[in-house]
Design a protein around this motif. Structure first.
Motif, PDB file in Angstrom:
ATOM      1  N   SER A 371     -72.099  -0.182  21.095  1.00  0.00           N
ATOM      2  CA  SER A 371     -73.105  -1.134  20.478  1.00  0.00           C
ATOM      3  C   SER A 371     -72.241  -1.435  19.069  1.00  0.00           C
ATOM      4  CB  SER A 371     -74.127  -0.021  20.216  1.00  0.00           C
ATOM      5  OG  SER A 371     -73.917   1.018  19.412  1.00  0.00           O
ATOM      6  N   TYR A 372     -71.190  -0.664  18.653  1.00  0.00           N
ATOM      7  CA  TYR A 372     -70.496  -0.819  17.484  1.00  0.00           C
ATOM      8  C   TYR A 372     -70.104  -2.581  17.546  1.00  0.00           C
ATOM      9  CZ  TYR A 372     -66.701  -1.506  14.302  1.00  0.00           C
ATOM     10  OH  TYR A 372     -65.763  -1.730  13.353  1.00  0.00           O
ATOM     11  N   GLN A 373     -69.489  -3.225  18.303  1.00  0.00           N
ATOM     12  CA  GLN A 373     -69.231  -4.537  17.959  1.00  0.00           C
ATOM     13  C   GLN A 373     -70.610  -5.273  18.134  1.00  0.00           C
ATOM     14  OE1 GLN A 373     -65.765  -6.618  19.765  1.00  0.00           O
ATOM     15  NE2 GLN A 373     -66.907  -8.269  20.630  1.00  0.00           N
ATOM     16  N   LEU A 374     -71.499  -5.019  19.029  1.00  0.00           N
ATOM     17  CA  LEU A 374     -73.006  -5.760  19.130  1.00  0.00           C
ATOM     18  C   LEU A 374     -73.541  -5.790  17.952  1.00  0.00           C
ATOM     19  CD1 LEU A 374     -73.799  -4.445  22.780  1.00  0.00           C
ATOM     20  CD2 LEU A 374     -73.097  -6.785  22.157  1.00  0.00           C
ATOM     21  N   GLU A 375     -73.700  -4.692  17.056  1.00  0.00           N
ATOM     22  CA  GLU A 375     -74.295  -4.504  16.133  1.00  0.00           C
ATOM     23  C   GLU A 375     -73.652  -5.220  14.750  1.00  0.00           C
ATOM     24  OE1 GLU A 375     -77.068  -0.491  17.178  1.00  0.00           O
ATOM     25  OE2 GLU A 375     -75.714  -0.563  15.352  1.00  0.00           O
ATOM     26  N   ARG A 376     -72.365  -4.804  14.746  1.00  0.00           N
ATOM     27  CA  ARG A 376     -71.534  -5.255  13.641  1.00  0.00           C
ATOM     28  C   ARG A 376     -71.105  -6.791  13.369  1.00  0.00           C
ATOM     29  NH1 ARG A 376     -72.702  -3.027   9.190  1.00  0.00           N
ATOM     30  NH2 ARG A 376     -70.769  -3.928   8.265  1.00  0.00           N
ATOM     31  N   ARG A 377     -70.776  -7.184  14.640  1.00  0.00           N
ATOM     32  CA  ARG A 377     -70.294  -8.723  14.675  1.00  0.00           C
ATOM     33  C   ARG A 377     -71.411  -9.841  14.095  1.00  0.00           C
ATOM     34  NH1 ARG A 377     -66.031 -10.787  17.109  1.00  0.00           N
ATOM     35  NH2 ARG A 377     -66.001 -13.271  17.285  1.00  0.00           N
ATOM     36  N   PRO A 378     -72.661  -9.835  14.316  1.00  0.00           N
ATOM     37  CA  PRO A 378     -73.518 -10.733  13.843  1.00  0.00           C
ATOM     38  C   PRO A 378     -73.435 -10.444  12.178  1.00  0.00           C
ATOM     39  CG  PRO A 378     -74.612  -9.765  15.597  1.00  0.00           C
ATOM     40  CD  PRO A 378     -73.328  -8.865  15.491  1.00  0.00           C
ATOM     41  N   ILE A 379     -73.507  -9.392  11.579  1.00  0.00           N
ATOM     42  CA  ILE A 379     -73.451  -9.117  10.244  1.00  0.00           C
ATOM     43  C   ILE A 379     -72.238  -9.645   9.577  1.00  0.00           C
ATOM     44  CG2 ILE A 379     -73.528  -7.132   8.638  1.00  0.00           C
ATOM     45  CD1 ILE A 379     -74.852  -5.568  10.488  1.00  0.00           C
TER      46      ILE A 379
END
Length: 566
Positions: A371-379
């Motif tokens: 979930s790290y990339q999934l959550e941070r990339r849109p931000i």
């Protein structure tokens, strides 16, 4: 702390804090690097240090590898620690310490001024900028103006004091590759001789020239701006006598001789300035002239450092490869306008830090790190877009004739300039929706009970704080007592109405070994109609909300800890 050129140091070396780790004989220097640690953090800037703080506070052993022996004070870099980052510092117990160390107090100013020069005409101003003024009860900590080196020095001190953390300065990560069940990290000391460290995970916080990014084959995508910029730090002790506009966070200089952005580092005559469209050669040759033109008077400036740079709008194609992760500037770069770069990196560190700790403690499932990339990339992508939009209108774009004229034409020109400034620049200075209001979408570790409209976990209030995936809305529980202060380092279950059941979730958390604190926090006013139960993650984001306990508490806990995806 040694001066530049003195021997490298390895501080807070506590081998016993790494259960099962073996230490190799020292080959680089008398103080030994550990042969094995749970996490190696490449890069000891603010992002790497913040990652170590998140790990170390949870007892996860980590080694921070940083080439610089001391923190350079030559360039201030980031100058705004925003309200979200200050929430992290409050949770770490150091928000007050940063304010004590910062050269400018929160009371200094919350204004951004647009003017023809420091001694010239004022064109417009914004007040209450960058979270430096209260906004009701929306956040527990004001933003803080502080040069990046102040924050970095503080975080070094915190890491040194954490028993689980080691800070190795004067050392550099030079290579990394997979190892059986982990990562093999090659570290070189001041003499260039390598040592190999085995870790469960490696986090690359080693900046735009990241060795870690190169070793995992990740590459930046995006573009760079064409216009050069030339930054300087200078001292001019008597300059304040000529400033017509009062104290400000910074001053946008709108004149053709030196379109610039500048501001104080301290109240005693140390300043920073960015001159737009100036290359290195011109900046070095005409430094004093540029400062004088921006000041509007001979400033008597002594240039202390220079920093030529060009804005980049870039993000890596992947932030993870197996057991290796990227964070901060190693993963994304954005223009500095709006003050989001460092703060976004700190958000990366917090998100990744608690998830790594949960995984290493045994209660985090595989989807948690996914979930790290999934959550941070849109931000990160949104920050890049908004910072790029802020860059579209800077001092050169605001130039106009007659801005300093004393006649009617001057009045008209200044009025038109002021109107344009207010339209174009307001999002840059009042950006709390970006800082606090972004909702995490499509995460495998966010759950929600559908409301009547089929949306997960409706919650009255601001749209940003309405549903799982949003930051928990802040509230004061008493004088100086923030709701955030009660949440703890693990998950928290807020029971917001009398008689709310919570046994199913509590039992499931105990069964799975998930740290959970249960709090009775009654809703007030219109908030009484919100969900009876709110499950909050260690990073203060809502993981789930509902009016009743789920029929299957284990399924919920497994979802939010990353062991079950539905």
């Amino acid at each position: 702390m040694p001066a530049v050129g003195e021997p490298a140091e390895l501080t807070s070396l506590r081998p016993a804090s790494f259960p099962g780790a073996s230490l190799r004989p020292a080959s680089l220097r008398p103080a030994s690097l550990p042969g094995a640690v749970r996490v190696v953090v490449a890069g000891g800037g603010p992002v790497g240090l913040a990652c170590a703080v998140e790990l170390g506070r949870r007892g996860i052993g980590c080694l921070v590898v940083e080439p610089r022996g001391t923190v350079s004070r030559a360039r201030p870099r980031c100058k705004t620690v925003n309200v979200r980052s200050m929430q992290h510092l409050r949770r770490w117990g150091i928000a007050g310490e940063l304010r004590d160390r910062a050269p400018l107090s929160p009371a200094w100013s919350s204004d951004a001024v647009f003017c023809t020069s420091l001694a010239g005409r004022e064109l417009s101003r914004f007040t209450g900028v960058l979270g430096l003024a209260p906004d009701g009860d929306r956040f527990p900590e004001l933003g803080q103006q502080a040069p990046q080196y102040v924050l970095e020095e503080l975080l070094r001190d915190v890491v040194r004091d954490l028993p689980a953390c080691q800070l190795a300065t004067g050392f550099t990560v030079t290579d990394a590759g997979p190892d059986e069940g982990g990562v093999r990290v090659t570290v070189a000391g001041p003499d260039g001789r390598p040592a190999v460290i085995t870790a469960d995970y490696l986090v690359g916080c080693d900046g735009p020239r990241s060795v870690v990014r190169d070793r995992i084959g990740a590459v930046y995508t995006g573009e760079a701006a064409l216009r050069p910029n030339f930054g300087m730090v200078f001292t001019a002790p008597d300059l304040w006598r000529h400033v017509r506009h009062g104290p400000a966070v910074h001053y946008w200089i709108i004149n053709p001789a030196a379109p610039a952005l500048m501001g104080p580092i301290d109240p005693d005559g140390t300043w920073w300035i960015i001159t737009f469209g100036v290359d290195r050669e011109t900046g070095e040759r005409e430094a004093v002239r540029l400062i004088d033109a921006a000041a509007g008077v001979p400033a008597g400036a002594v240039v202390r450092s220079t920093d030529p740079w060009t804005a980049r709008m870039q993000i890596v194609d992947e932030m993870r490869r197996g057991r290796v992760f990227l964070a901060g500037d190693a993963a994304h770069l954005n223009p500095p306008f709006g003050g989001h770069g460092l703060n976004t990196g700190l958000g990366d560190a917090v998100d990744l830090g608690w998830k790594l700790a949960a995984t290493l403690d045994g209660w985090g499932g595989p989807a948690l790190l996914d979930s790290y990339q999934l959550e941070r990339r849109p931000i990160q992508e949104r920050v890049i877009r908004e910072a790029t939009a802020n860059m579209a209108v800077t001092s050169p774009e605001l130039l106009a004739d007659n801005l300093d004229a004393d006649d009617a034409a001057g009045e008209r020109a200044r009025r038109a300039a002021g109107e344009r400034i207010q339209r174009a620049k307001r999002p840059e200075f009042h950006s709390l929706e970006l800082v606090l209001g972004i909702r995490i979408e499509d995460s495998p570790v966010i759950a929600g009970e559908p409301d009547a409209g089929g949306q997960p976990g409706a919650w009255p209030g601001t749209e940003a704080g309405a549903r799982p995936g949003a930051l928990l809305p802040h509230a004061w529980l008493g004088p100086g007592r923030s709701l955030y202060d009660e949440l703890g380092e693990g998950f928290a279950l807020l029971a917001r109405r009398p008689g709310s059941g919570r046994g199913t979730i509590s039992r499931a958390a105990r069964t799975r070994g998930v740290p959970l604190r249960v709090l009775d926090v009654p809703g007030q006013g219109a908030d009484q109609n919100g969900p009876a139960l709110v499950l909050v993650r260690p990073d203060q984001y809502v993981a789930w909300a509902g009016d009743r306990e789920p029929a299957d508490g284990l399924a919920l806990i497994d979802r939010v800890r990353g062991a079950q995806v539905s």
